[in-house]
Design a protein around this motif. Structure first.
Motif, PDB file in Angstrom:
ATOM      1  N   PHE A  30       0.878  -1.306   0.063  1.00 10.16           N
ATOM      2  CA  PHE A  30      -0.070  -0.058  -0.118  1.00 10.16           C
ATOM      3  C   PHE A  30       0.761   1.323   0.188  1.00 10.16           C
ATOM      4  N   SER A  31       1.830   1.270   0.883  1.00  9.79           N
ATOM      5  CA  SER A  31       2.607   2.729   1.016  1.00  9.79           C
ATOM      6  C   SER A  31       3.543   2.878  -0.365  1.00  9.79           C
ATOM      7  N   VAL A  32       4.000   1.689  -0.982  1.00 10.97           N
ATOM      8  CA  VAL A  32       4.702   1.696  -1.967  1.00 10.97           C
ATOM      9  C   VAL A  32       3.748   2.454  -3.318  1.00 10.97           C
ATOM     10  N   ALA A  33       2.534   1.958  -3.391  1.00  9.23           N
ATOM     11  CA  ALA A  33       1.816   2.331  -4.239  1.00  9.23           C
ATOM     12  C   ALA A  33       1.187   3.511  -4.197  1.00  9.23           C
ATOM     13  N   LEU A  34       1.033   4.018  -3.001  1.00  8.96           N
ATOM     14  CA  LEU A  34       0.454   5.331  -2.547  1.00  8.96           C
ATOM     15  C   LEU A  34       1.721   6.543  -2.979  1.00  8.96           C
ATOM     16  N   ARG A  35       2.732   6.183  -2.321  1.00 15.62           N
ATOM     17  CA  ARG A  35       3.988   7.112  -2.772  1.00 15.62           C
ATOM     18  C   ARG A  35       4.079   7.308  -4.284  1.00 15.62           C
ATOM     19  N   GLY A  84     -10.401   5.264  -0.559  1.00 11.90           N
ATOM     20  CA  GLY A  84     -10.876   5.331  -2.023  1.00 11.90           C
ATOM     21  C   GLY A  84     -11.235   6.655  -2.596  1.00 11.90           C
ATOM     22  N   ALA A  85     -11.222   7.762  -1.731  1.00 10.08           N
ATOM     23  CA  ALA A  85     -11.158   9.176  -2.417  1.00 10.08           C
ATOM     24  C   ALA A  85      -9.938   9.585  -2.980  1.00 10.08           C
ATOM     25  N   LEU A  86      -8.784   9.039  -2.377  1.00 15.62           N
ATOM     26  CA  LEU A  86      -7.340   9.384  -2.950  1.00 15.62           C
ATOM     27  C   LEU A  86      -7.380   8.639  -4.343  1.00 15.62           C
ATOM     28  N   GLU A  87      -7.908   7.544  -4.386  1.00 15.72           N
ATOM     29  CA  GLU A  87      -7.892   6.698  -5.739  1.00 15.72           C
ATOM     30  C   GLU A  87      -8.410   7.362  -6.695  1.00 15.72           C
ATOM     31  N   ARG A  88      -9.700   8.353  -6.569  1.00 12.76           N
ATOM     32  CA  ARG A  88     -10.176   9.146  -7.451  1.00 12.76           C
ATOM     33  C   ARG A  88      -9.551  10.473  -7.805  1.00 12.76           C
ATOM     34  N   ILE A  89      -8.950  11.119  -6.873  1.00 12.33           N
ATOM     35  CA  ILE A  89      -8.196  12.019  -6.976  1.00 12.33           C
ATOM     36  C   ILE A  89      -7.019  12.076  -7.716  1.00 12.33           C
ATOM     37  N   LEU A  90      -6.382  10.976  -7.313  1.00 14.13           N
ATOM     38  CA  LEU A  90      -5.178  10.437  -8.215  1.00 14.13           C
ATOM     39  C   LEU A  90      -5.241   9.703  -9.545  1.00 14.13           C
ATOM     40  N   GLU A  91      -6.573   9.668  -9.721  1.00 11.75           N
ATOM     41  CA  GLU A  91      -6.928   9.028 -11.211  1.00 11.75           C
ATOM     42  C   GLU A  91      -6.272   7.616 -11.253  1.00 11.75           C
ATOM     43  N   LEU A  92      -6.586   6.892 -10.327  1.00 12.65           N
ATOM     44  CA  LEU A  92      -6.182   5.514 -10.079  1.00 12.65           C
ATOM     45  C   LEU A  92      -7.413   4.462 -10.551  1.00 12.65           C
ATOM     46  N   PRO A  93      -7.347   3.540 -10.884  1.00 16.06           N
ATOM     47  CA  PRO A  93      -8.290   2.246 -10.973  1.00 16.06           C
ATOM     48  C   PRO A  93      -8.962   2.057  -9.478  1.00 16.06           C
ATOM     49  N   SER A  94     -10.090   1.844  -9.676  1.00 15.03           N
ATOM     50  CA  SER A  94     -10.991   1.459  -8.223  1.00 15.03           C
ATOM     51  C   SER A  94     -10.120   0.035  -7.644  1.00 15.03           C
ATOM     52  N   GLY A  95      -9.579   0.268  -6.449  1.00 13.43           N
ATOM     53  CA  GLY A  95      -9.185  -0.865  -5.660  1.00 13.43           C
ATOM     54  C   GLY A  95      -7.630  -0.793  -5.976  1.00 13.43           C
ATOM     55  N   ALA A  96      -7.064   0.208  -6.850  1.00 11.17           N
ATOM     56  CA  ALA A  96      -5.701   0.344  -6.836  1.00 11.17           C
ATOM     57  C   ALA A  96      -4.794   0.286  -5.572  1.00 11.17           C
ATOM     58  N   LEU A  97      -5.518   1.047  -4.586  1.00  7.58           N
ATOM     59  CA  LEU A  97      -4.862   1.352  -3.364  1.00  7.58           C
ATOM     60  C   LEU A  97      -5.445   0.289  -2.188  1.00  7.58           C
ATOM     61  N   THR A  98      -6.714   0.465  -2.207  1.00  9.71           N
ATOM     62  CA  THR A  98      -7.859  -0.466  -1.093  1.00  9.71           C
ATOM     63  C   THR A  98      -7.265  -1.935  -1.259  1.00  9.71           C
TER      64      THR A  98
END
Length: 317
Positions: A30-35, A84-98
């Motif tokens: 998670f941390s790597v994907a978010l960073r 989930g909101a971060l995924e949308r702000i960062l324009e990531l696919p749903s579930g990319a972080l969660t």
């Protein structure tokens, strides 16, 4: 737990999770994907915090820093909703972080418990009253693996029926039942009528202020690791108001959630949206516009639902 243009159910679930992934590996992924996502976006942590606030989500820049560095990871339902909101702000696919969070902590470990009924219903008293009359002793020994809802709206734009399929797994021994709660749109509406029960048998049923709560006994008593499937249907009697939304309210995590709304093909909505809420004290936030097919169906799918409210709403011509 759930709600539609009138439903609410309370899955009494323990902690679902992928047993093959340990806590540390999930946190690291998670941390790597978010960073990486933050770096590629070019946004500062303060910019992210402001964008989250605009969506009704409050997370400090320090917390975001801890998440991307791996010093901590989201655990509370509100925090996972923020991811989930971060995924949308960062324009990531749903579930990319969660999906990289890994399993939540088990009972007995440090972490938050299930959401209180007051977080899910404006007036939780009818729910509390009914549940006090039912046996929920198995709740803490159940994991909700899958919940599948099909909500039907008739040609008069009114709710007709709800079909539910649930897959659960015992996290302890001697588990023999689950408890569900659903409600009408208003306290004055007659409660939904339970029927179509498969792979289990009906236990006690209680009604209160438009709500219905009931026990479903499994075909056999479950031991640790055993799974069970239960299906049932609810019909909405009476001349109900026009349906404008359907959502489900989770006190506990569920691994996979699918909701299908099926409209009569003679009367399709003009627009349909998905929304998420961390609780009733948070405004609905539309996260995506959904396509309604010519067959009249529209759906949402969520993996790793940590708790809170997820649903669909639509607009009629």
């Amino acid at each position: 737990m759930d709600v539609a243009d009138g439903e609410d159910g309370i899955p009494g679930i323990s902690m679902p999770g992928n047993a093959s992934r340990d806590h540390s590996s999930g946190a690291t992924e998670f941390s790597v994907a978010l960073r990486t996502a933050i770096h590629e976006s070019g946004l500062t942590l303060e910019s992210l915090r402001n964008r989250l606030r605009q969506r009704g989500v409050s997370v400090s820049a320090a917390t975001l820093s801890y998440w991307q560095s791996g010093r901590s990871r989201p655990q509370r339902p509100d925090s996972i909703a923020a991811v989930g909101a971060l995924e949308r702000i960062l324009e990531l696919p749903s579930g990319a972080l969660t999906d990289r969070l890994g399993p939540r902590r088990r009972r007995g470990q440090t972490g938050s418990g299930p959401l209180s009924p007051a977080r899910l219903w404006p007036d939780p008293r009818p729910v509390v009253t009914m549940l006090a009359q039912l046996d929920r002793s198995s709740d803490h020994r159940l994991e909700w693996l899958s919940v599948h809802d099909v909500y039907e709206v008739d040609a008069h734009r009114r709710p007709r029926a709800l079909s539910v399929r649930q897959v659960v797994r015992a996290s302890g021994d001697d588990v023999d039942r689950l408890v569900a709660v659903h409600r009408a749109e208003a306290a004055t509406d007659p409660p939904p009528a339970l029927g179509g029960l498969r792979y289990g048998r009906r236990g006690r049923v209680r009604h209160e202020a438009g709500f219905v709560a009931f026990e479903i006994f499994f075909d056999r008593v479950l031991a640790r690791g055993d799974t069970a499937v239960v299906e049932y249907e609810l019909e909405f009697p009476g001349d109900r108001p026009i349906a404008r939304f359907y959502d489900r309210r989770f006190r506990h995590p569920v691994r996979d959630y699918l909701a299908v709304v099926r409209f009569d093909r003679r009367r399709l909505p003009a627009r349909c949206y998905r929304y998420d809420r961390a609780g009733v004290d948070v405004p609905r936030h539309r996260t995506a516009e959904l396509w309604v097919g010519p067959s009249g169906g529209v759906h949402i799918m969520r993996n790793g639902m940590a708790g809170g409210i997820i649903g669909l709403e639509w607009e009629w011509e």
